[in-house]
Design an enzyme around this catalytic site. Structure first.
Site, PDB file in Angstrom:
ATOM      1  N   LYS A   1     -26.177  18.295  -7.068  1.00  0.00           N
ATOM      2  CA  LYS A   1     -24.748  18.574  -6.846  1.00  0.00           C
ATOM      3  C   LYS A   1     -23.881  17.763  -7.815  1.00  0.00           C
ATOM      4  O   LYS A   1     -24.299  16.683  -8.278  1.00  0.00           O
ATOM      5  CB  LYS A   1     -24.361  18.283  -5.393  1.00  0.00           C
TER       6      LYS A   1
ATOM      7  N   LYS B   1     -29.243   7.974  -1.637  1.00  0.00           N
ATOM      8  CA  LYS B   1     -28.463   6.807  -2.087  1.00  0.00           C
ATOM      9  C   LYS B   1     -29.326   5.553  -2.154  1.00  0.00           C
ATOM     10  O   LYS B   1     -29.140   4.717  -3.030  1.00  0.00           O
ATOM     11  CB  LYS B   1     -27.267   6.570  -1.158  1.00  0.00           C
TER      12      LYS B   1
ATOM     13  N   LYS C   1     -18.817  12.862  -7.640  1.00  0.00           N
ATOM     14  CA  LYS C   1     -17.688  12.142  -8.255  1.00  0.00           C
ATOM     15  C   LYS C   1     -18.080  10.747  -8.716  1.00  0.00           C
ATOM     16  O   LYS C   1     -17.391  10.140  -9.516  1.00  0.00           O
ATOM     17  CB  LYS C   1     -16.485  12.080  -7.296  1.00  0.00           C
TER      18      LYS C   1
HETATM   19  P1  TYM Z   1     -17.726  12.622  -0.245  1.00  0.00           P
HETATM   20  O1  TYM Z   1     -16.699  11.605  -0.509  1.00  0.00           O
HETATM   21  O2  TYM Z   1     -19.047  12.521  -0.921  1.00  0.00           O
HETATM   22  O3  TYM Z   1     -17.165  14.076  -0.586  1.00  0.00           O
HETATM   23  C1  TYM Z   1     -15.899  14.499  -0.114  1.00  0.00           C
HETATM   24  C2  TYM Z   1     -15.922  15.981   0.219  1.00  0.00           C
HETATM   25  O4  TYM Z   1     -16.231  16.756  -0.940  1.00  0.00           O
HETATM   26  C3  TYM Z   1     -17.348  17.603  -0.670  1.00  0.00           C
HETATM   27  N1  TYM Z   1     -18.166  17.677  -1.892  1.00  0.00           N
HETATM   28  C4  TYM Z   1     -18.524  18.816  -2.485  1.00  0.00           C
HETATM   29  N2  TYM Z   1     -18.286  20.095  -2.204  1.00  0.00           N
HETATM   30  C5  TYM Z   1     -18.792  21.036  -3.044  1.00  0.00           C
HETATM   31  N3  TYM Z   1     -19.523  20.736  -4.137  1.00  0.00           N
HETATM   32  C6  TYM Z   1     -19.796  19.461  -4.476  1.00  0.00           C
HETATM   33  N4  TYM Z   1     -20.498  19.163  -5.540  1.00  0.00           N
HETATM   34  C7  TYM Z   1     -19.280  18.425  -3.633  1.00  0.00           C
HETATM   35  N5  TYM Z   1     -19.356  17.069  -3.663  1.00  0.00           N
HETATM   36  C8  TYM Z   1     -18.661  16.633  -2.595  1.00  0.00           C
HETATM   37  C9  TYM Z   1     -18.103  16.905   0.449  1.00  0.00           C
HETATM   38  O5  TYM Z   1     -18.902  17.806   1.161  1.00  0.00           O
HETATM   39  C10 TYM Z   1     -16.970  16.344   1.268  1.00  0.00           C
HETATM   40  O6  TYM Z   1     -16.432  17.327   2.126  1.00  0.00           O
HETATM   41  N6  TYM Z   1     -19.330  11.150   4.229  1.00  0.00           N
HETATM   42  C11 TYM Z   1     -18.295  11.880   3.529  1.00  0.00           C
HETATM   43  C12 TYM Z   1     -16.894  11.357   3.746  1.00  0.00           C
HETATM   44  C13 TYM Z   1     -16.486  11.247   5.174  1.00  0.00           C
HETATM   45  C14 TYM Z   1     -16.082  12.308   6.024  1.00  0.00           C
HETATM   46  C15 TYM Z   1     -15.741  11.692   7.251  1.00  0.00           C
HETATM   47  C16 TYM Z   1     -15.984  13.680   5.861  1.00  0.00           C
HETATM   48  C17 TYM Z   1     -16.407  10.091   5.875  1.00  0.00           C
HETATM   49  N7  TYM Z   1     -15.947  10.351   7.147  1.00  0.00           N
HETATM   50  C18 TYM Z   1     -15.316  12.452   8.340  1.00  0.00           C
HETATM   51  C19 TYM Z   1     -15.551  14.428   6.947  1.00  0.00           C
HETATM   52  C20 TYM Z   1     -15.235  13.820   8.177  1.00  0.00           C
HETATM   53  C21 TYM Z   1     -18.586  11.799   2.056  1.00  0.00           C
HETATM   54  O7  TYM Z   1     -19.207  10.901   1.567  1.00  0.00           O
HETATM   55  O8  TYM Z   1     -17.957  12.771   1.323  1.00  0.00           O
END
Ligand code: TYM
Length: 335
Positions: free
Chosen positions: A198, A116, A201
């Protein structure tokens, strides 16, 4: 929520960009499956979203839209808590305490930070650096046992476990050390145009992702344009990331085995895979999009769910933060 023997599940998504099938297959689908057997809390982590620049009015709308999308995907507010992170101030309070237990060296090793920071060179803020500690606070504040996430969150989860163990060693047993739950299929959905990365979003190039709210013609177009590889056989093959990614999405949505999927496509052309995949994705998203539109028409209902979520979450979070403050030696507040 409390008072039963069920274990606690906690997960969250950052309200940035457009929720995509990567988020669904890597995370939300597993959340839905855990709702009956666990006490579940699902966050929209708006504090995290501020680590990159946001337009305030868009952020506000996106948070509500994500709540409606969680529900349209099957998160049932009668079974699970849906919570906006900033509604529960204890996340930020615990974040501070945990910051004092986390080493710069540990945060320097986080691959997502490096990634990032590379993408936002003009805004490498301190929040971006300590972001994984806030994530640890999200998990530990609810004493979560299980954290269902996609593969890319593995390193952050490991840090949360280390921080929990460190606190417990220094101040006596306080936190549950959480386990991750990463699905066998769908944990790493890749970008359509650059399948070595990957699917994200918040990708600026929308052709890289399939958003949950993309209309059918857009989905068909994006899949048609997806990068494939040289060769003609339709097989799962690490050396051919484009075709393997499309097959993985197909596999995740079909519920079949890899062997059955490969067999189905023997002798077929890439174009047939793409059109069958488009059809599956469109059919799969149709009811989700219908439900989403209905939910978005009743903002009062969405807000009532968020109130209920925040009230219960605050109660649970306060129990943990009071305990933490006592353990670290703060003077208790007496009424
Ligand atoms: P974030 O918002 O980037 O993504 C949310 C969830 O989606 C999963 N994910 C994917 N899984 C498969 N293929 C992909 N291309 C893909 N892109 C995203 C991520 O693994 C995630 O589960 N830091 C975290 C958010 C967060 C969080 C938490 C998660 C904040 N606090 C506490 C769990 C527990 C994040 O940025 O996810």
């Amino acid at each position: 929520m409390n008072g039963n023997n069920k274990k606690t599940v906690l997960s969250g998504i950052q309200p940035s960009g457009h929720l995509c099938i990567g988020n669904y297959l890597g995370a939300i689908r597993n959340w839905v499956a855990l709702q009956d057997s666990h006490n579940c809390i699902f966050l929209v982590v708006d504090l995290h979203a501020l680590t990159v620049r946001q337009v305030p009015s868009e952020l506000r709308n996106r948070c509500l839209s994500f709540v409606a999308q969680y529900m349209a995907c099957g998160i049932d507010p009668e079974k699970s808590l849906i919570v906006i992170q900033s509604h529960v101030s204890q996340h930020a309070e615990l974040h501070w305490i945990l910051n004092t237990l986390t080493y710069m060296g540990e945060l320097n090793r986080m691959t997502q930070f490096k990634d990032k920071a590379g993408k936002h060179e003009d805004n490498i803020n301190a929040g971006l650096f300590t972001y994984p500690v806030l994530m640890a606070a999200d998990i530990l504040i609810y004493q979560a046992d299980l954290v269902p996430v996609g593969h890319d969150q593995k390193q952050h989860l490991e840090l949360a476990r280390n921080i929990a163990q460190r606190f417990n060693t220094r101040y006596s047993e306080t936190f549950i050390v959480p386990d991750g739950l990463i699905p066998k299929v769908g944990a790493r959905i890749m970008s359509l145009q650059a399948p070595e990365r990957k699917m994200s979003k918040s990708d600026e190039n929308l052709n890289n992702l399939i958003a949950l709210l993309d209309p059918p013609d857009v989905i068909v177009r994006k899949i048609k344009r997806a990068v494939t590889d040289s060769g003609s056989e339709i097989l799962f093959d690490e050396k051919r990331p484009g075709i393997t990614n499309l097959l993985n999405i197909y596999l995740s949505l079909s519920g079949q085995t890899k062997e059955a999927v490969e067999e189905h496509f023997i002798g077929k052309q890439y174009s047939e895979l793409k059109s069958e995949l488009s059809e599956r994705v469109v059919e799969f998203l149709k009811p989700i999009q219908r439900q989403y539109s209905e939910l978005m028409q009743d903002k009062a209902y969405l807000n009532s769910i968020l109130k209920k979520g925040a009230d219960t979450a605050r109660y649970l979070a306060q129990k943990t933060i009071s305990k933490v403050y006592r353990k670290v030696g703060f003077v208790p507040y007496k009424r």
